[in-house]
Design a protein around this motif. Sequence first.
Motif, PDB file in Angstrom:
ATOM      1  N   LYS A 167       5.331   7.252  -0.937  1.00  0.00           N
ATOM      2  CA  LYS A 167       3.951   6.811  -0.783  1.00  0.00           C
ATOM      3  C   LYS A 167       3.608   5.810  -1.873  1.00  0.00           C
ATOM      4  O   LYS A 167       3.970   5.976  -3.025  1.00  0.00           O
ATOM      5  CB  LYS A 167       2.994   7.990  -0.906  1.00  0.00           C
ATOM      6  CG  LYS A 167       3.002   8.913   0.274  1.00  0.00           C
ATOM      7  CD  LYS A 167       1.832   9.867   0.168  1.00  0.00           C
ATOM      8  CE  LYS A 167       1.849  10.931   1.230  1.00  0.00           C
ATOM      9  NZ  LYS A 167       1.875  10.481   2.578  1.00  0.00           N
ATOM     10  N   SER A 225      -5.361  -6.222  -0.104  1.00  0.00           N
ATOM     11  CA  SER A 225      -3.966  -6.588   0.147  1.00  0.00           C
ATOM     12  C   SER A 225      -3.950  -7.910   0.899  1.00  0.00           C
ATOM     13  O   SER A 225      -4.850  -8.193   1.689  1.00  0.00           O
ATOM     14  CB  SER A 225      -3.258  -5.504   0.956  1.00  0.00           C
ATOM     15  OG  SER A 225      -3.871  -5.333   2.217  1.00  0.00           O
ATOM     16  N   ASP A 270      -3.877  -4.914   5.553  1.00  0.00           N
ATOM     17  CA  ASP A 270      -3.536  -3.598   6.100  1.00  0.00           C
ATOM     18  C   ASP A 270      -3.633  -2.469   5.077  1.00  0.00           C
ATOM     19  O   ASP A 270      -3.616  -1.305   5.456  1.00  0.00           O
ATOM     20  CB  ASP A 270      -2.109  -3.603   6.657  1.00  0.00           C
ATOM     21  CG  ASP A 270      -1.952  -4.537   7.841  1.00  0.00           C
ATOM     22  OD1 ASP A 270      -2.956  -4.801   8.539  1.00  0.00           O
ATOM     23  OD2 ASP A 270      -0.811  -5.008   8.063  1.00  0.00           O
ATOM     24  N   ARG A 271      -3.691  -2.805   3.804  1.00  0.00           N
ATOM     25  CA  ARG A 271      -3.657  -1.787   2.761  1.00  0.00           C
ATOM     26  C   ARG A 271      -4.775  -1.983   1.744  1.00  0.00           C
ATOM     27  O   ARG A 271      -4.582  -1.787   0.558  1.00  0.00           O
ATOM     28  CB  ARG A 271      -2.288  -1.793   2.078  1.00  0.00           C
ATOM     29  CG  ARG A 271      -1.171  -1.404   3.024  1.00  0.00           C
ATOM     30  CD  ARG A 271       0.201  -1.553   2.386  1.00  0.00           C
ATOM     31  NE  ARG A 271       1.225  -1.420   3.402  1.00  0.00           N
ATOM     32  CZ  ARG A 271       1.713  -2.427   4.123  1.00  0.00           C
ATOM     33  NH1 ARG A 271       1.291  -3.665   3.929  1.00  0.00           N
ATOM     34  NH2 ARG A 271       2.631  -2.209   5.033  1.00  0.00           N
ATOM     35  N   CYS A 303      -6.152   5.722  -2.035  1.00  0.00           N
ATOM     36  CA  CYS A 303      -5.637   5.403  -0.706  1.00  0.00           C
ATOM     37  C   CYS A 303      -4.109   5.510  -0.680  1.00  0.00           C
ATOM     38  O   CYS A 303      -3.430   4.629  -1.218  1.00  0.00           O
ATOM     39  CB  CYS A 303      -6.062   3.988  -0.313  1.00  0.00           C
ATOM     40  SG  CYS A 303      -7.847   3.702  -0.407  1.00  0.00           S
ATOM     41  N   PHE A 358      -0.468   5.301   1.157  1.00  0.00           N
ATOM     42  CA  PHE A 358       0.150   4.601   2.284  1.00  0.00           C
ATOM     43  C   PHE A 358       1.622   4.989   2.347  1.00  0.00           C
ATOM     44  O   PHE A 358       2.347   4.847   1.364  1.00  0.00           O
ATOM     45  CB  PHE A 358       0.039   3.079   2.108  1.00  0.00           C
ATOM     46  CG  PHE A 358      -1.372   2.578   2.137  1.00  0.00           C
ATOM     47  CD1 PHE A 358      -2.018   2.348   3.344  1.00  0.00           C
ATOM     48  CD2 PHE A 358      -2.059   2.338   0.962  1.00  0.00           C
ATOM     49  CE1 PHE A 358      -3.329   1.889   3.375  1.00  0.00           C
ATOM     50  CE2 PHE A 358      -3.366   1.873   0.976  1.00  0.00           C
ATOM     51  CZ  PHE A 358      -4.003   1.649   2.189  1.00  0.00           C
ATOM     52  N   ASP A 359       2.058   5.468   3.518  1.00  0.00           N
ATOM     53  CA  ASP A 359       3.478   5.714   3.746  1.00  0.00           C
ATOM     54  C   ASP A 359       4.126   4.382   4.082  1.00  0.00           C
ATOM     55  O   ASP A 359       3.632   3.638   4.923  1.00  0.00           O
ATOM     56  CB  ASP A 359       3.688   6.670   4.925  1.00  0.00           C
ATOM     57  CG  ASP A 359       3.291   8.089   4.588  1.00  0.00           C
ATOM     58  OD1 ASP A 359       3.584   8.531   3.463  1.00  0.00           O
ATOM     59  OD2 ASP A 359       2.691   8.750   5.446  1.00  0.00           O
ATOM     60  N   ILE A 360       5.230   4.110   3.400  1.00  0.00           N
ATOM     61  CA  ILE A 360       5.947   2.863   3.655  1.00  0.00           C
ATOM     62  C   ILE A 360       7.403   3.237   3.892  1.00  0.00           C
ATOM     63  O   ILE A 360       8.076   3.725   3.000  1.00  0.00           O
ATOM     64  CB  ILE A 360       5.801   1.887   2.479  1.00  0.00           C
ATOM     65  CG1 ILE A 360       4.318   1.606   2.274  1.00  0.00           C
ATOM     66  CG2 ILE A 360       6.575   0.612   2.743  1.00  0.00           C
ATOM     67  CD1 ILE A 360       3.995   0.824   1.045  1.00  0.00           C
ATOM     68  N   CYS A 368      -8.233  -1.044  -0.248  1.00  0.00           N
ATOM     69  CA  CYS A 368      -8.752   0.230  -0.740  1.00  0.00           C
ATOM     70  C   CYS A 368     -10.093  -0.027  -1.416  1.00  0.00           C
ATOM     71  O   CYS A 368     -10.207  -0.899  -2.276  1.00  0.00           O
ATOM     72  CB  CYS A 368      -7.749   0.860  -1.710  1.00  0.00           C
ATOM     73  SG  CYS A 368      -8.095   2.591  -2.097  1.00  0.00           S
ATOM     74  N   ASP A 389       3.959  -7.025   0.482  1.00  0.00           N
ATOM     75  CA  ASP A 389       2.520  -7.252   0.379  1.00  0.00           C
ATOM     76  C   ASP A 389       2.172  -7.612  -1.058  1.00  0.00           C
ATOM     77  O   ASP A 389       2.925  -7.316  -1.981  1.00  0.00           O
ATOM     78  CB  ASP A 389       1.734  -6.015   0.815  1.00  0.00           C
ATOM     79  CG  ASP A 389       0.444  -6.354   1.554  1.00  0.00           C
ATOM     80  OD1 ASP A 389      -0.079  -7.482   1.376  1.00  0.00           O
ATOM     81  OD2 ASP A 389      -0.050  -5.499   2.318  1.00  0.00           O
TER      82      ASP A 389
END
Length: 146
Positions: free
Chosen positions: A20, A33, A37-38, A46, A48-50, A40, A57
């Motif tokens: 994460k 970002s 998409d990312r 926040c 985010f699974d990547i 916060c 990014d």
Amino acid sequence: MNLRGFVAVLFAACLLGGCKLVIVVPEGGSVKSQSGDRDCAEGMTCPFDIRDLTFSDVFEGVGKGDSRFLGWKIRPRGLCGGNPGPCALSTAGLAANPNLLGILDTDEEFYLEAVFFSPPSGGAIGNRRAGECLNPQLLAAGSTLE
């Protein structure tokens, strides 16, 4: 390999295993970002699974009102710590790196935490002279006031 390169490789290895990226935003601004998409918002954390090799990014801190972005916080498992500018993160080109195979199955969290500065209201820091706020022991130890 320099520290920045090591952090990028470590982060990238983590991403390959499904780590994460946790963006932490205190009061005073937001993190945007480049992809959108990312993002916060202020006061949020926040995660985010990547999980893919195409992640790329760039993150920027954006001050709100009189607040200004100072940079990224230096912290354990922190990314871009101490950097006052945008933070670029990418997993590009890592699939062929055999040194990363041992840490592919982790659930590690890495942090991108913004630091903002908000001036005191009215632009003054209290109503005392600066000398009243100083610790005389610091001056005796050779510190200076600027």
